[in-house]
Structures are given as structure tokens and as C-alpha cells.
Scaffold this active site. Structure first.
Site, PDB file in Angstrom:
ATOM      1  CB  ALA A 153      -4.302 -12.199   2.211  1.00 24.56           C
TER       2      ALA A 153
ATOM      3  CB  VAL B 203     -16.109   2.960  -8.568  1.00 26.18           C
ATOM      4  CG1 VAL B 203     -16.411   4.161  -9.452  1.00 26.18           C
ATOM      5  CG2 VAL B 203     -17.365   2.136  -8.332  1.00 26.18           C
TER       6      VAL B 203
ATOM      7  CB  VAL C 173     -15.356  12.470  10.256  1.00 23.62           C
ATOM      8  CG1 VAL C 173     -15.620  12.222  11.740  1.00 23.62           C
ATOM      9  CG2 VAL C 173     -13.916  12.928  10.062  1.00 23.62           C
TER      10      VAL C 173
ATOM     11  CE  LYS D 263     -17.858  11.211  14.717  1.00 23.66           C
ATOM     12  NZ  LYS D 263     -18.593  12.458  15.069  1.00 23.66           N
ATOM     13  CD  GLN D 264     -23.189   7.044   8.543  1.00 23.60           C
ATOM     14  OE1 GLN D 264     -22.849   6.532   7.476  1.00 23.60           O
ATOM     15  NE2 GLN D 264     -23.968   8.112   8.601  1.00 23.60           N
TER      16      GLN D 264
ATOM     17  CE1 TYR E 190      -2.985  -3.058   0.306  1.00 18.73           C
ATOM     18  CE2 TYR E 190      -3.453  -2.484   2.576  1.00 18.73           C
ATOM     19  CZ  TYR E 190      -3.643  -3.309   1.489  1.00 18.73           C
ATOM     20  OH  TYR E 190      -4.504  -4.375   1.592  1.00 18.73           O
TER      21      TYR E 190
ATOM     22  CG  HIS F  55      -0.847  -8.706   0.013  1.00 21.22           C
ATOM     23  ND1 HIS F  55      -0.475  -7.383   0.073  1.00 21.22           N
ATOM     24  CD2 HIS F  55      -2.167  -8.678  -0.261  1.00 21.22           C
ATOM     25  CE1 HIS F  55      -1.515  -6.609  -0.152  1.00 21.22           C
ATOM     26  NE2 HIS F  55      -2.562  -7.378  -0.362  1.00 21.22           N
TER      27      HIS F  55
ATOM     28  CD  GLN G 232     -18.951   2.966  -4.059  1.00 21.35           C
ATOM     29  OE1 GLN G 232     -19.946   2.689  -4.721  1.00 21.35           O
ATOM     30  NE2 GLN G 232     -18.329   4.135  -4.150  1.00 21.35           N
TER      31      GLN G 232
END
Length: 328
Positions: free
Chosen positions: A174, A231, A283, A287-288, A50, A112, A228
Site C-alpha cells: 500500500a 473532514v 445502512v 446498500k447504495q 486500525y 501498509h 470527505q
């Protein structure tokens, strides 16, 4: 009280919801990791590939220095890249990654991909990916290092009673299929604690999940939101399926519970003791996502979501040129 962690076969607790730093820009990683920890995240999922481990470590250290958390409160994951599968190179890269994070040790270190590529030293070319040059003019040759050799190298770095200075707490894999894990299981002194796999309603992989649970190997799901996650990468299969956030089944369940589609998708996993590692730069969504364990889906709702399975895989090295077949 909602369950927020699972116990690994290594004896350590792993948070059910983590913050994944794949695709987090390098110049924003330190702040993003710090913000995530401040919001309550206790797992950060990174990888050498990454390219932002140094910055992630900076965010972790800042949170520790400010007294928000202690090091032992956090669960930090990183991963061994494909060019470092030979025994000496795996040890070299694991130590390099621990030093780069700068936090003393890693809680989990994963192979990985079950792909061994020709060695390219970090000093010659950091983050070589699947190509030995940034122009991608040629592919890196396969090296055919046995996975048992790589695994033995990682085993030598695990902290145990006989190796109290080990720099890794748990090790895992992985993108491994059941047969490869069966082979590894037979020779491993330390059993894989985790298999991190692509897992979302369009790619459920029930047989692999059953195998992992039967063998006491924990599951981390990446790309929990399906298309998602791909994309921005212009993945050709993204346009061929309905976005999960707007899928009628997901929307109906989300509306019933007064939750977001993302929360429903994450709860579908965590309710089955599958760890999730979503990324967000927002942010409120952070939280969600963290709050996804505070409600429950019915068995029928879990089944409705699982029934969306159509075997669509987005992260497949077979799509490379030349292709590398690990899932066929």
C-alpha cells in the site's frame, strides 16, 4: 450481469466493493462488520493500525456461525504496520493479526506503508502509530529495513503447494510508488497482488495506474470520496477544495443517472477495475455503495471526472512532524 470481482495475479478472486473499517469505532466494529456481511459485502478491509481487528473478527465469525456466509465466501484484508518490517517482526505481526481476527487465515496482507520504524513490541505498546508514546512527545526513529527483507518474510507465510499451511493467501503493498515496486519486483519470488493507494478525482495518479496495470498488480482505492474522508481529522487541505459530493460535475452525472454522488465516485473507480473500500455507519448508504456496480458511466463521464485531477493528496506522511517523505 454486472462484474463484481477481479482476479488477482495470485489466482484468487477479490470483490470490487468492500467494507473498509478505518475509523470505525472499536465498540461498533463487530456489529458494523456483521451488518455489512448480512447486506451482501464479501470483502472487509482492515489493518493492525486500525486497532479493531479483534472486533472485526467477531463480526465475521458471527456471520459464519449464523450461516450467512462460509469463510471461503469472504475476502479479508489486513496490513503490516511500520514498526514490524524486520523479517522476524513481520512474521510475528502477521501471525498476531491472523490470531486476532480468529478466522484461520487472511486473504490479503499488505505492507501498509513503505516506512520502516524502530521496533516496538506489541506487549510494550499496542498500536504505536508514528509515536512511541500516546502523548506524541517524540517520534519513533526510522529503522531502514530493506523492503525486500520485509517482503521475503511475508512470502514465507503464503499458502502454496510447498507451504500448504501458509496463513496468507495473497500479499501486496500500500502507498507504494512505481520505482519502489520496480525494485521489489526484481527480487520478489511472489509478485505483489495488490497496491492499495489513495485514489479519487482530485488524485488520479494516471501514470501509477498504468504501471500497475502493465505489471498485473490490482489496485485498491482508499479515500474514494476525497476530502470527505478527512473532514473529521481536521485536515488543512480539506477546506481548499470543493467537496466531491457537491461538485457540479459529480452532481450533474449523479442526477442524470438517478444515483448518489457517492455511487458515481465509486463507479468511476470500479468501472475501471479498481477496487473500492468505502466506510459508512448508515445502512442505506451501505446498500447504495454496494450497488455502485449496477450502472455504467459513459466514457465521456469517466473523462469528466478524471479531469478534476489536481494532485491533492490527503494521506501524506510528509505532513507529520517530523515529516516522512515517501511520495516525493
Amino acid at each position: 450481469m454486472a462484474k463484481t470481482s477481479i482476479k488477482l495475479n495470485s489466482g484468487y478472486e477479490m470483490p470490487l466493493v468492500g467494507f473498509g473499517i478505518w475509523k470505525v469505532p472499536v465498540d461498533k466494529t463487530a456489529q458494523a462488520v456483521y451488518d455489512a456481511i448480512k447486506l451482501g459485502y464479501r470483502q472487509i478491509d482492515g489493518a493492525y493500525d486500525y486497532t479493531n481487528s479483534k472486533e472485526a473478527g467477531e463480526g465475521v465469525r458471527r456471520a459464519i456461525e449464523e450461516g450467512i456466509v462460509k469463510r471461503e465466501d469472504l475476502f479479508i484484508t489486513s496490513k503490516l504496520w511500520n514498526n514490524y518490517h524486520k523479517h522476524e517482526h513481520a512474521i510475528e505481526m502477521a501471525k498476531h493479526e491472523v490470531d486476532t481476527w480468529g478466522i484461520g487465515y487472511l486473504d490479503l496482507f499488505l505492507i501498509h506503508f513503505p516506512i520502516s520504524l524502530e521496533y516496538i513490541s506489541h506487549s510494550k505498546m499496542p498500536y504505536p502509530c508514528f509515536w512511541p508514546d500516546r502523548e506524541k512527545s517524540r517520534s519513533t526513529p526510522l529503522q531502514y529495513t530493506p523492503v525486500a527483507e520485509t517482503w521475503a518474510a511475508l512470502e514465507s507465510l503464503v499458502k502454496t503447494d510447498s507451504n500448504p499451511d501458509g496463513i496468507l493467501r495473497s500479499i501486496g503493498v500500500a502507498n507504494f510508488r512505481a520505482q519502489l515496486l520496480t525494485d521489489l519486483w526484481g527480487s520478489a519470488k511472489i509478485k505483489p497482488a495488490v497496491n492499495q493507494i489513495e485514489h479519487h478525482p482530485y488524485l488520479v495518479q494516471p501514470q501509477l495506474l498504468a504501471f500497475l496495470k502493465d505489471h498485473g498488480i490490482a489496485i485498491t482505492a482508499y479515500s474514494s470520496f476525497g476530502p470527505q474522508s478527512f473532514v473529521e481529522l481536521d485536515h488543512p487541505r480539506v477546506s481548499k477544495v470543493e467537496p466531491l459530493f457537491t461538485h457540479p460535475t459529480i452532481k450533474a452525472i449523479a442526477d442524470k443517472h438517478g444515483r448518489t454522488g457517492a455511487q458515481v465516485l465509486l463507479r468511476w473507480a470500479t468501472q475501471r477495475d479498481i477496487v473500492v473500500i468505502p466506510k459508512s455507519n448508515n445502512v442505506d448508504r451501505l446498500k447504495q455503495n454496494l450497488d455502485c456496480v449496477s450502472f455504467d458511466l459513459s466514457d465521456d463521464e469517466v473523462k469528466q471526472i478524471s479531469d478534476l485531477d489536481c494532485g491533492v493528496r490527503f494521506n501524506d506522511p510528509a505532513d507529520l512532524s517530523p515529516p516522512i517523505y515517501i511520495f516525493d
